[in-house]
Design an enzyme around this catalytic site. Structure first.
Site, PDB file in Angstrom:
ATOM      1  N   LYS A   1       9.765   3.318  -3.389  1.00  0.00           N
ATOM      2  CA  LYS A   1       9.657   4.767  -3.179  1.00  0.00           C
ATOM      3  C   LYS A   1      10.233   5.544  -4.346  1.00  0.00           C
ATOM      4  O   LYS A   1       9.760   6.639  -4.654  1.00  0.00           O
ATOM      5  CB  LYS A   1      10.348   5.178  -1.873  1.00  0.00           C
ATOM      6  CG  LYS A   1       9.524   4.856  -0.646  1.00  0.00           C
ATOM      7  CD  LYS A   1       9.928   5.715   0.546  1.00  0.00           C
ATOM      8  CE  LYS A   1       9.085   5.389   1.767  1.00  0.00           C
ATOM      9  NZ  LYS A   1       9.554   6.036   2.990  1.00  0.00           N
TER      10      LYS A   1
ATOM     11  N   LYS B   1      -4.110  -3.514   2.694  1.00  0.00           N
ATOM     12  CA  LYS B   1      -3.807  -3.130   4.074  1.00  0.00           C
ATOM     13  C   LYS B   1      -4.330  -1.731   4.360  1.00  0.00           C
ATOM     14  O   LYS B   1      -4.354  -0.895   3.468  1.00  0.00           O
ATOM     15  CB  LYS B   1      -2.276  -3.089   4.250  1.00  0.00           C
ATOM     16  CG  LYS B   1      -1.743  -4.195   5.096  1.00  0.00           C
ATOM     17  CD  LYS B   1      -0.245  -4.191   5.244  1.00  0.00           C
ATOM     18  CE  LYS B   1       0.462  -2.858   5.405  1.00  0.00           C
ATOM     19  NZ  LYS B   1       1.857  -2.989   5.816  1.00  0.00           N
TER      20      LYS B   1
ATOM     21  N   LYS C   1      -1.637   4.614   5.901  1.00  0.00           N
ATOM     22  CA  LYS C   1      -1.677   6.034   6.261  1.00  0.00           C
ATOM     23  C   LYS C   1      -1.795   6.912   5.024  1.00  0.00           C
ATOM     24  O   LYS C   1      -2.248   8.038   5.090  1.00  0.00           O
ATOM     25  CB  LYS C   1      -0.383   6.438   6.965  1.00  0.00           C
ATOM     26  CG  LYS C   1      -0.140   5.794   8.302  1.00  0.00           C
ATOM     27  CD  LYS C   1       0.986   6.545   8.998  1.00  0.00           C
ATOM     28  CE  LYS C   1       1.737   5.668   9.971  1.00  0.00           C
ATOM     29  NZ  LYS C   1       2.811   6.371  10.670  1.00  0.00           N
TER      30      LYS C   1
END
Ligand code: TRP
Length: 333
Positions: free
Chosen positions: A116, A198, A201
């Site tokens: 992040k 994957k 979102k």
């Protein structure tokens, strides 16, 4: 006869985006099932979500929607504790205390922090760094025995266990050391645009992800456009990851096995199959979407649930916070 205490489950979900099929079939459906066997507490973790910048109006809407979705999915707010993390001030309090029992080096090793901080290089704030301590506080406050999470949260759970054990060793048994319940990889659902990735979102390609609130037309369109190979047979095999992923989705919705699906679509092409997957997904989500629309439009019901959830969460966590406060030497009034 002594009453057997049910084991406690705790899990949290960020309100930042609408859950997609992978979240839903991979983990959220389990949350619903677990209510039968466990004493469950589920939280919309708003405090966690501001470690990256959020638009306030959007965040407010997402918190309500995420909360309404949990109930629409079948989490029973009478049975389980369903609450918004920020509504129980004990989370931030315990998080502060636990941060004093967590080492800088440990937090520096968290892979999610490293990822992040690369992704948000202009905003590597203290909260992003101490995020796992808040997560530990969430879990330990409720003396959770089991924590259902995706594999990406495993490291945070290990840290939670280490913090709990460390505190227990210093001050005597205070926290239950929680066990992870890692969602099985067979339930993983891949991106519709790139079956090697994957479903996520935060995917920039809107066709890659089907959310649980997408309407039928959108669902049909996304499945029709799903990336597959140039073959035509509906079966598993080398280079057929796209089709196999669609088979997983179809299997998750219909509870059919791969063999059964291959049989069902023998002699039919990809077009028919994609349409069938889209229909099946849209049909299976419809009742939940209808409940969602009802709940989200009933503001007073939603607020009542949130209030009761907050009160129950506070009541369930108060003793732990008092115990911890006493043990470290604070004065508890
Ligand atoms: N960090 C989790 C995630 O991003 C969300 C979360 C916050 C959580 N607190 C938790 C999950 C406690 C399980 C238990 O998915």
């Amino acid at each position: 006869m002594e009453e057997i205490r049910k084991k406690r489950i705790f899990s949290g979900i960020q309100p930042t985006n609408t859950p997609h099929l992978g979240n839903y079939f991979g983990s959220m459906i389990n949350w619903v099932k677990m209510q039968e066997e466990y004493d469950c507490a589920y939280s919309i973790v708003d405090l966690h979500s501001i470690t990256v910048r959020q638009d306030p109006a959007r965040l407010r809407r997402q918190i309500s929607e995420s909360y309404a979705l949990l109930i629409a999915m079948g989490i029973d707010p009478e049975k389980s504790i369903v609450f918004v993390q920020g509504h129980n001030p004990a989370h931030a309090q315990l998080s502060w205390i636990l941060s004093c029992y967590t080492q800088f080096g440990e937090l520096s090793r968290m892979t999610q922090f490293k990822d992040k901080s690369q992704k948000h290089a202009d905003n590597i704030n203290g909260g992003l760094f101490t995020y796992p301590v808040l997560m530990a506080a969430d879990i330990l406050l409720y003396q959770a025995d089991v924590v259902p999470v995706g594999i990406d949260q495993k490291q945070h759970l290990e840290l939670t266990r280490n913090i709990a054990e460390r505190f227990n060793n210093l001050y005597g048994e205070t926290f239950t050391v929680p066990e992870p319940y890692i969602v099985k990889s067979t339930q993983k659902i891949a991106s519709l645009a790139d079956p090697t990735k994957k479903m996520s979102k935060s995917d920039e390609n809107p066709n890659a992800t089907v959310t649980v609130l997408d309407d039928r037309d959108t669902i049909m369109r996304k499945f029709k456009r799903a990336v597959t190979d140039s073959g035509s047979e509906v079966r598993r095999g080398e280079g057929k990851e796209g089709i196999e992923n669609l088979m997983s989705v179809y299997g998750a919705v219909t509870e059919k096995t791969f063999d059964e699906i291959e049989k069902e679509f023998e002699g039919k092409g990809y077009g028919d199959f994609k349409a069938a997957v889209g229909e099946a997904v849209a049909d299976s989500l419809l009742p939940m979407q209808e409940r969602f629309r009802q709940i989200i439009s009933d503001k007073s019901y939603l607020e009542k649930c949130m209030k009761e959830g907050a009160e129950r969460a506070y009541a369930a966590s108060r003793r732990t916070l008092q115990k911890v406060s006493k043990r470290v030497g604070f004065i508890v009034l």
